[in-house]
Design a protein around this motif. Structure first.
Motif, mmCIF file in Angstrom:
data_model
loop_
_atom_site.group_PDB
_atom_site.id
_atom_site.type_symbol
_atom_site.label_atom_id
_atom_site.label_comp_id
_atom_site.label_asym_id
_atom_site.label_seq_id
_atom_site.Cartn_x
_atom_site.Cartn_y
_atom_site.Cartn_z
ATOM 1 N N TYR A 100 0.829 -1.201 0.000
ATOM 2 C CA TYR A 100 0.000 0.000 0.000
ATOM 3 C C TYR A 100 0.863 1.252 0.000
ATOM 4 O O TYR A 100 1.937 1.289 0.600
ATOM 5 C CB TYR A 100 -0.920 0.009 1.225
ATOM 6 N N ASP A 101 0.362 2.263 -0.685
ATOM 7 C CA ASP A 101 1.043 3.560 -0.670
ATOM 8 C C ASP A 101 0.874 4.244 0.673
ATOM 9 O O ASP A 101 1.796 4.892 1.173
ATOM 10 C CB ASP A 101 0.477 4.452 -1.789
ATOM 11 N N GLY A 102 -0.295 4.128 1.263
ATOM 12 C CA GLY A 102 -0.572 4.785 2.536
ATOM 13 C C GLY A 102 -1.407 3.912 3.451
ATOM 14 O O GLY A 102 -2.182 3.064 2.992
ATOM 15 N N LEU A 103 -1.221 4.123 4.741
ATOM 16 C CA LEU A 103 -2.013 3.448 5.768
ATOM 17 C C LEU A 103 -2.440 4.489 6.794
ATOM 18 O O LEU A 103 -1.621 5.309 7.220
ATOM 19 C CB LEU A 103 -1.183 2.346 6.448
ATOM 20 N N ILE A 104 -3.703 4.471 7.180
ATOM 21 C CA ILE A 104 -4.206 5.315 8.264
ATOM 22 C C ILE A 104 -4.653 4.396 9.394
ATOM 23 O O ILE A 104 -5.453 3.482 9.189
ATOM 24 C CB ILE A 104 -5.382 6.199 7.810
ATOM 25 N N ILE A 105 -4.108 4.623 10.587
ATOM 26 C CA ILE A 105 -4.529 3.890 11.781
ATOM 27 C C ILE A 105 -5.301 4.867 12.657
ATOM 28 O O ILE A 105 -4.748 5.870 13.110
ATOM 29 C CB ILE A 105 -3.328 3.312 12.546
ATOM 30 N N THR A 106 -6.561 4.606 12.879
ATOM 31 C CA THR A 106 -7.418 5.574 13.566
ATOM 32 C C THR A 106 -7.237 5.523 15.077
ATOM 33 O O THR A 106 -6.530 4.677 15.617
ATOM 34 C CB THR A 106 -8.903 5.310 13.263
ATOM 35 N N LEU A 141 -3.351 8.234 13.945
ATOM 36 C CA LEU A 141 -4.267 9.271 14.409
ATOM 37 C C LEU A 141 -4.715 9.002 15.838
ATOM 38 O O LEU A 141 -5.228 7.924 16.161
ATOM 39 C CB LEU A 141 -5.477 9.326 13.470
ATOM 40 N N CYS A 142 -4.506 9.970 16.732
ATOM 41 C CA CYS A 142 -4.932 9.939 18.125
ATOM 42 C C CYS A 142 -4.447 8.667 18.822
ATOM 43 O O CYS A 142 -3.260 8.469 18.964
ATOM 44 C CB CYS A 142 -6.436 10.132 18.243
ATOM 45 N N TRP A 143 -5.353 7.758 19.287
ATOM 46 C CA TRP A 143 -4.845 6.562 19.960
ATOM 47 C C TRP A 143 -3.883 5.797 19.059
ATOM 48 O O TRP A 143 -2.901 5.222 19.529
ATOM 49 C CB TRP A 143 -5.989 5.645 20.393
ATOM 50 N N PHE A 231 2.432 11.042 13.188
ATOM 51 C CA PHE A 231 1.687 10.818 14.430
ATOM 52 C C PHE A 231 0.918 12.097 14.742
ATOM 53 O O PHE A 231 1.513 13.132 15.055
ATOM 54 C CB PHE A 231 2.646 10.453 15.563
ATOM 55 N N VAL A 232 -0.397 12.030 14.646
ATOM 56 C CA VAL A 232 -1.244 13.225 14.737
ATOM 57 C C VAL A 232 -2.206 13.055 15.909
ATOM 58 O O VAL A 232 -2.988 12.094 15.952
ATOM 59 C CB VAL A 232 -2.017 13.448 13.428
ATOM 60 N N PHE A 233 -2.164 13.980 16.862
ATOM 61 C CA PHE A 233 -2.942 13.863 18.090
ATOM 62 C C PHE A 233 -4.189 14.736 18.082
ATOM 63 O O PHE A 233 -5.052 14.576 18.943
ATOM 64 C CB PHE A 233 -2.066 14.211 19.292
ATOM 65 N N CYS A 234 -4.296 15.656 17.141
ATOM 66 C CA CYS A 234 -5.510 16.465 17.020
ATOM 67 C C CYS A 234 -6.454 15.794 16.021
ATOM 68 O O CYS A 234 -6.041 14.963 15.215
ATOM 69 C CB CYS A 234 -5.175 17.889 16.584
ATOM 70 N N HIS A 235 -7.716 16.173 16.087
ATOM 71 C CA HIS A 235 -8.746 15.536 15.260
ATOM 72 C C HIS A 235 -9.271 16.519 14.218
ATOM 73 O O HIS A 235 -10.428 16.949 14.276
ATOM 74 C CB HIS A 235 -9.900 15.050 16.132
ATOM 75 N N SER A 236 -8.443 16.849 13.253
ATOM 76 C CA SER A 236 -8.874 17.808 12.238
ATOM 77 C C SER A 236 -9.924 17.236 11.297
ATOM 78 O O SER A 236 -10.495 17.959 10.490
ATOM 79 C CB SER A 236 -7.664 18.291 11.435
ATOM 80 N N GLU A 237 -10.200 15.937 11.404
ATOM 81 C CA GLU A 237 -11.235 15.313 10.569
ATOM 82 C C GLU A 237 -12.617 15.414 11.203
ATOM 83 O O GLU A 237 -13.623 15.064 10.578
ATOM 84 C CB GLU A 237 -10.894 13.843 10.315
ATOM 85 N N TYR A 238 -12.714 15.922 12.438
ATOM 86 C CA TYR A 238 -13.993 15.941 13.145
ATOM 87 C C TYR A 238 -15.056 16.769 12.416
ATOM 88 O O TYR A 238 -14.761 17.811 11.817
ATOM 89 C CB TYR A 238 -13.803 16.535 14.544
#
Length: 307
Positions: A100-106, A141-143, A231-238
């Motif tokens: 995969y080119d990218g992976l997002i872990i929520t 993302l976050c946790w 590693f992103v701790f804010c939730h800009s997708e909310y």
């Protein structure tokens, strides 16, 4: 960006109503281009909401993206119909031989729980280890960010009481980084968490870079020196009402939550929140996709294994 998804994914209809271009598998087959392959490990209980939020943020470049969703098998979601998971989600065994080119872990609602006590911790570790040779760039993302820093760098989170909840101002520390192209010098983003890591923990690890922070909320965005891990701790997708719904839920449970900071006008929960984080959030995901995935990933995605 045309997002390529499976036919009849619920998020498809929501996004089309927002004038976002969503491409079905059938239409994508007629285009002679290679899409970016992005896998989403969705650990949130409200999976359809999270699917929609993330797809919305992946939707604003001329790139075609093929999005697949991954679930754990060691823990089955109690809040999403099994038919939805069976139709739209894959297990690790089904993707482990792919690249995969990218992976997002929520994120996941796991405050105050040690990593080793999480039902699916071993499975998440297996996926993060697998990603080193099967994914070009990972967005935690976050946790998912706390879990990634712990697994890859041994950085342990600590409890934060009271819970951090609200909209906070952030300062960009690496202004010339492609991740922040188009950003203002300060940007706003939601936080909702009862855990944290410190700036000192990040700076003590030479393979990590602190990219953005908040005077009130602390560490916000970190990346690895080789730009393969974010590693992103804010939730800009909310969504506009995400914090509102959390506040109502916790109030109804008798938890007596504090009103989210800088969220309701005049701190009055009867007033509708004013969104001031949407544009920065869109840039964050768009820049990650463009500059750290599309611009650097191998044309043959199978070549990721040789990076």
């Amino acid at each position: 960006m045309p997002i390529k998804v499976k036919q009849n994914l619920p998020a498809q209809h929501i996004l089309e109503q927002e004038n976002i271009f969503v491409m079905t598998e059938q239409r994508a087959m007629t285009q002679d281009i290679r899409p970016l392959n992005v896998l989403v490990l969705n650990l949130m209980p409200t999976k359809i909401v999270t699917e929609t939020q993330l797809l919305r943020k992946l939707s604003n470049t001329p790139l075609q993206i093929q999005v697949e969703f991954l679930q754990t098998v060691t823990y089955k979601s109690q809040h999403t119909d099994s038919s939805h998971l069976d139709e739209f989600y894959k297990s690790f065994d089904e993707v482990k031989d792919h690249f995969y080119d990218g992976l997002i872990i929520t994120g996941a609602p796991l405050d105050f729980i040690d990593y080793e006590d999480v039902d699916y911790w071993d499975e998440v570790c297996k996926i993060m280890e697998w990603s080193k040779k099967h994914v070009h760039c990972t967005f935690h993302l976050c946790w998912g960010a706390y879990a990634g820093l712990y697994y890859h760098y041994g950085i342990r989170k600590r409890d934060r009481i009271p819970k951090l909840s609200g909209i906070y101002k952030h300062h960009i520390l690496k202004k010339n980084a492609p991740l922040f192209r188009g950003f203002d010098d300060v940007f706003y983003a939601p936080h909702s968490r009862a855990t944290e890591i410190t700036k000192e923990q990040i700076l003590a690890e030479p393979k990590l870079e602190l990219m953005a922070e908040s005077d009130e909320a602390g560490v916000a965005i970190v990346k690895s020196e080789d730009s393969r891990q974010f590693f992103v701790f804010c939730h800009s997708e909310y969504d506009a009402d995400t914090l509102k719904l959390e506040y109502i839920r916790d109030t109804e449970k008798g938890m007596n939550p504090k009103v989210p900071v800088n969220y309701f006008p005049d701190d009055d929960p009867t007033k509708e929140p004013v969104v001031n984080w949407r544009s920065a959030g869109q840039l964050l995901f768009t820049n990650w996709l463009n500059y750290y995935v599309y611009q650097t990933t191998p044309y043959d995605v199978n070549a990721v294994k040789n990076e």
